[in-house]
Design a protein around this motif. Structure first.
Motif, PDB file in Angstrom:
ATOM      1  N   LEU A 254       0.838  -1.200   0.000  1.00  0.00           N
ATOM      2  CA  LEU A 254       0.000   0.000   0.000  1.00  0.00           C
ATOM      3  C   LEU A 254       0.872   1.248   0.000  1.00  0.00           C
ATOM      4  CD1 LEU A 254      -2.953   0.960   0.105  1.00  0.00           C
ATOM      5  CD2 LEU A 254      -2.767   0.991   2.602  1.00  0.00           C
ATOM      6  N   ALA A 255       1.949   1.227   0.775  1.00  0.00           N
ATOM      7  CA  ALA A 255       2.848   2.379   0.834  1.00  0.00           C
ATOM      8  C   ALA A 255       3.446   2.685  -0.538  1.00  0.00           C
ATOM      9  CB  ALA A 255       3.956   2.116   1.843  1.00  0.00           C
ATOM     10  N   ALA A 256       3.652   1.639  -1.338  1.00  0.00           N
ATOM     11  CA  ALA A 256       4.229   1.822  -2.675  1.00  0.00           C
ATOM     12  C   ALA A 256       3.305   2.616  -3.588  1.00  0.00           C
ATOM     13  CB  ALA A 256       4.543   0.464  -3.288  1.00  0.00           C
ATOM     14  N   ARG A 257       2.030   2.689  -3.224  1.00  0.00           N
ATOM     15  CA  ARG A 257       1.070   3.417  -4.059  1.00  0.00           C
ATOM     16  C   ARG A 257       0.903   4.869  -3.612  1.00  0.00           C
ATOM     17  NH1 ARG A 257      -4.243   0.238  -5.478  1.00  0.00           N
ATOM     18  NH2 ARG A 257      -4.086   1.736  -7.181  1.00  0.00           N
ATOM     19  N   ARG A 258       1.682   5.266  -2.633  1.00  0.00           N
ATOM     20  CA  ARG A 258       1.561   6.629  -2.100  1.00  0.00           C
ATOM     21  C   ARG A 258       1.808   7.678  -3.176  1.00  0.00           C
ATOM     22  NH1 ARG A 258       3.993   7.976   3.816  1.00  0.00           N
ATOM     23  NH2 ARG A 258       3.306  10.130   4.016  1.00  0.00           N
ATOM     24  N   GLU A 259       2.860   7.470  -3.969  1.00  0.00           N
ATOM     25  CA  GLU A 259       3.172   8.421  -5.036  1.00  0.00           C
ATOM     26  C   GLU A 259       2.073   8.436  -6.096  1.00  0.00           C
ATOM     27  OE1 GLU A 259       5.593  10.630  -4.871  1.00  0.00           O
ATOM     28  OE2 GLU A 259       5.959   9.756  -2.893  1.00  0.00           O
ATOM     29  N   GLU A 260       1.476   7.276  -6.353  1.00  0.00           N
ATOM     30  CA  GLU A 260       0.363   7.206  -7.300  1.00  0.00           C
ATOM     31  C   GLU A 260      -0.795   8.076  -6.820  1.00  0.00           C
ATOM     32  OE1 GLU A 260      -2.875   3.871  -8.909  1.00  0.00           O
ATOM     33  OE2 GLU A 260      -1.046   3.223  -7.873  1.00  0.00           O
ATOM     34  N   LEU A 261      -1.080   8.010  -5.516  1.00  0.00           N
ATOM     35  CA  LEU A 261      -2.154   8.816  -4.949  1.00  0.00           C
ATOM     36  C   LEU A 261      -1.829  10.302  -5.046  1.00  0.00           C
ATOM     37  CD1 LEU A 261      -4.799   9.121  -3.312  1.00  0.00           C
ATOM     38  CD2 LEU A 261      -3.412   8.876  -1.235  1.00  0.00           C
ATOM     39  N   ILE A 262      -0.606  10.670  -4.698  1.00  0.00           N
ATOM     40  CA  ILE A 262      -0.206  12.082  -4.750  1.00  0.00           C
ATOM     41  C   ILE A 262      -0.290  12.611  -6.180  1.00  0.00           C
ATOM     42  CG2 ILE A 262       1.746  13.650  -4.441  1.00  0.00           C
ATOM     43  CD1 ILE A 262       2.595  11.842  -2.058  1.00  0.00           C
ATOM     44  N   ALA A 263       0.150  11.793  -7.149  1.00  0.00           N
ATOM     45  CA  ALA A 263       0.092  12.207  -8.551  1.00  0.00           C
ATOM     46  C   ALA A 263      -1.352  12.369  -9.019  1.00  0.00           C
ATOM     47  CB  ALA A 263       0.823  11.191  -9.424  1.00  0.00           C
ATOM     48  N   MET A 264      -2.211  11.452  -8.573  1.00  0.00           N
ATOM     49  CA  MET A 264      -3.616  11.543  -8.945  1.00  0.00           C
ATOM     50  C   MET A 264      -4.243  12.819  -8.384  1.00  0.00           C
ATOM     51  SD  MET A 264      -6.716   8.868  -8.051  1.00  0.00           S
ATOM     52  CE  MET A 264      -6.147   7.628  -9.194  1.00  0.00           C
ATOM     53  N   GLN A 265      -3.934  13.128  -7.136  1.00  0.00           N
ATOM     54  CA  GLN A 265      -4.489  14.340  -6.530  1.00  0.00           C
ATOM     55  C   GLN A 265      -3.969  15.594  -7.219  1.00  0.00           C
ATOM     56  OE1 GLN A 265      -3.279  13.442  -2.508  1.00  0.00           O
ATOM     57  NE2 GLN A 265      -5.296  12.637  -1.954  1.00  0.00           N
ATOM     58  N   ALA A 266      -2.693  15.585  -7.621  1.00  0.00           N
ATOM     59  CA  ALA A 266      -2.126  16.737  -8.323  1.00  0.00           C
ATOM     60  C   ALA A 266      -2.758  16.911  -9.695  1.00  0.00           C
ATOM     61  CB  ALA A 266      -0.616  16.558  -8.451  1.00  0.00           C
ATOM     62  N   ARG A 267      -3.048  15.786 -10.363  1.00  0.00           N
ATOM     63  CA  ARG A 267      -3.632  15.832 -11.709  1.00  0.00           C
ATOM     64  C   ARG A 267      -5.041  16.406 -11.709  1.00  0.00           C
ATOM     65  NH1 ARG A 267      -3.891  10.520 -12.829  1.00  0.00           N
ATOM     66  NH2 ARG A 267      -6.156  10.452 -12.823  1.00  0.00           N
ATOM     67  N   GLN A 268      -5.727  16.273 -10.590  1.00  0.00           N
ATOM     68  CA  GLN A 268      -7.108  16.744 -10.524  1.00  0.00           C
ATOM     69  C   GLN A 268      -7.217  18.220 -10.869  1.00  0.00           C
ATOM     70  OE1 GLN A 268      -8.575  15.722  -6.656  1.00  0.00           O
ATOM     71  NE2 GLN A 268      -8.598  13.531  -7.067  1.00  0.00           N
ATOM     72  N   ALA A 269      -6.254  19.002 -10.400  1.00  0.00           N
ATOM     73  CA  ALA A 269      -6.309  20.444 -10.636  1.00  0.00           C
ATOM     74  C   ALA A 269      -6.277  20.793 -12.117  1.00  0.00           C
ATOM     75  CB  ALA A 269      -5.159  21.132  -9.908  1.00  0.00           C
ATOM     76  N   THR A 270      -5.577  19.971 -12.909  1.00  0.00           N
ATOM     77  CA  THR A 270      -5.481  20.255 -14.345  1.00  0.00           C
ATOM     78  C   THR A 270      -6.698  19.740 -15.103  1.00  0.00           C
ATOM     79  OG1 THR A 270      -4.323  18.191 -14.862  1.00  0.00           O
ATOM     80  CG2 THR A 270      -2.973  20.056 -14.160  1.00  0.00           C
ATOM     81  N   GLU A 271      -7.416  18.795 -14.535  1.00  0.00           N
ATOM     82  CA  GLU A 271      -8.545  18.203 -15.247  1.00  0.00           C
ATOM     83  C   GLU A 271      -9.823  19.040 -15.126  1.00  0.00           C
ATOM     84  OE1 GLU A 271      -7.842  13.457 -15.454  1.00  0.00           O
ATOM     85  OE2 GLU A 271      -8.130  14.255 -13.428  1.00  0.00           O
ATOM     86  N   VAL A 272      -9.931  19.847 -14.067  1.00  0.00           N
ATOM     87  CA  VAL A 272     -11.150  20.637 -13.880  1.00  0.00           C
ATOM     88  C   VAL A 272     -11.360  21.651 -15.001  1.00  0.00           C
ATOM     89  CG1 VAL A 272     -12.301  22.329 -12.396  1.00  0.00           C
ATOM     90  CG2 VAL A 272     -11.298  20.271 -11.392  1.00  0.00           C
TER      91      VAL A 272
END
Length: 341
Positions: A254-272
């Motif tokens: 699960l910890a290995a997916r931490r960066e995936e989560l952070i990247a997903m949250q960062a991408r949200q701002a560009t998708e709106v």
């Protein structure tokens, strides 16, 4: 009352009312209440023994049968029953015990589900759904613990069809073909896949509202927010609130997916912004169905106001919101912001 009439009312309510909103809301109250009372008696008789949590509660209260509506009230267990498992079972990957816990909440038999080799929440949910008729909905977990709610496909389809009735039919007249089977563009300010809350409905919303045309389904975020990422996000949020994020202990996978989560949250701002452009340009003037929780709807509307744009849809469109703010504090007049946008 004839058994087949009651059974249709219980199992296929839309067939009982001929898919007519007018008929559904024109049945005399005393007739409806008698139908409901008889259905309640029948359901309790069917499931007292098959749903362990109901049986144990009924045994504790000494309830063997019901006759009046007041009789059933003590058996209405809290919504917290759907997250009454020890949270450590998820951390320790005890999918056998999680399955045994979930088995207490459904009429379907989960005892033969094979969880050998399961290594994540989503893998466990996949096993349950491929080996049994249940389909699972998880809550957003904003309180720190997921609710896990067992449903099935017939129940979900009935829900989608009822939504369609309520938002597109006009009371006082029989529904037209266009109202019974509207084909609209669906605006979805959410992830396009997932099991939590409303995202679990996506396959059936596509089928019931777009006529099966995938190009008419417009999601804000591409891809899935899977349950394991939601679990990770909530653990990080809770640890941050306690000032303990640097000491958070996570399963290595699960910890290995931490960066995936952070990247997903960062991408949200560009998708709106792209999504807003789609709403206001491509879908301007079109008939749409749009639904989301208050907070997501408000965030989208606020972003639109900041960009100086509005979403002007056809007047026979339907906008549906609710479901709470999911921990976000919304300002006074937030519904006015949504309406204006």
């Amino acid at each position: 009352m004839a058994d087949d009439t009651l059974r249709t009312f219980m199992d296929r309510p839309l067939d009982f009312f001929g898919e007519s909103l007018t008929k559904m809301h024109s049945i005399p109250r005393d007739e409806l209440e008698e139908l409901q009372r008889e259905a309640m008696i029948e359901r309790f008789s069917e499931h007292r023994e098959t749903i362990e949590m109901v049986r144990k509660l009924a045994d504790r209260l000494g309830i063997s049968s019901v006759d009046k509506f007041d009789d059933i009230v003590p058996l209405m267990f809290s919504h917290t029953a759907y997250k009454s498992y020890p949270p450590a079972l998820l951390d320790n990957k005890r999918w056998d015990l999680m399955t045994r816990w979930l088995d207490k909440l459904t009429t379907y038999d989960l005892s033969a589900v094979d969880v050998e080799g399961v290594d994540s929440i989503d893998e466990w949910l996949d096993r349950l759904e491929t080996q049994t008729p249940i389909q699972l909905v998880t809550s957003s977990g904003t309180t720190g613990t997921f609710s896990i709610i067992p449903k099935d496909e017939p129940t979900t389809i009935q829900g989608m069809r009822i939504w369609k009735m309520m938002v597109f039919q006009t009371f006082g007249k029989e529904p037209t073909e266009d109202e019974l089977n509207p084909v609209v563009d669906v605006i979805w300010p959410n992830y396009s896949e997932g099991r939590f809350g409303m995202t679990r409905m996506v396959p059936w919303i596509k089928r019931e509202f777009t006529g099966g045309d995938e190009s008419r389904f417009h999601a804000l975020y591409a891809g899935a927010m899977d349950t394991d990422l939601m679990f990770l996000a909530n653990k990080m949020r809770a640890a941050a609130a306690r000032g303990e994020l640097d000491r958070l202990q996570l399963d290595p996978k699960l910890a290995a997916r931490r960066e995936e989560l952070i990247a997903m949250q960062a991408r949200q701002a560009t998708e709106v912004p792209e999504f807003l452009a789609r709403l206001t340009d491509k879908l301007g003037g079109k008939r749409v169905f749009m639904t989301s929780t208050y907070n997501l709807m408000y965030n989208l509307a606020s972003a639109g106001h900041a960009e100086g744009v509005r979403a002007d849809f056809a007047p026979n469109s339907a906008i549906l919101t609710g479901g709470g703010a999911k921990g976000q504090v919304l300002p006074d007049g937030y519904m006015d912001v949504i309406r204006e946008f």
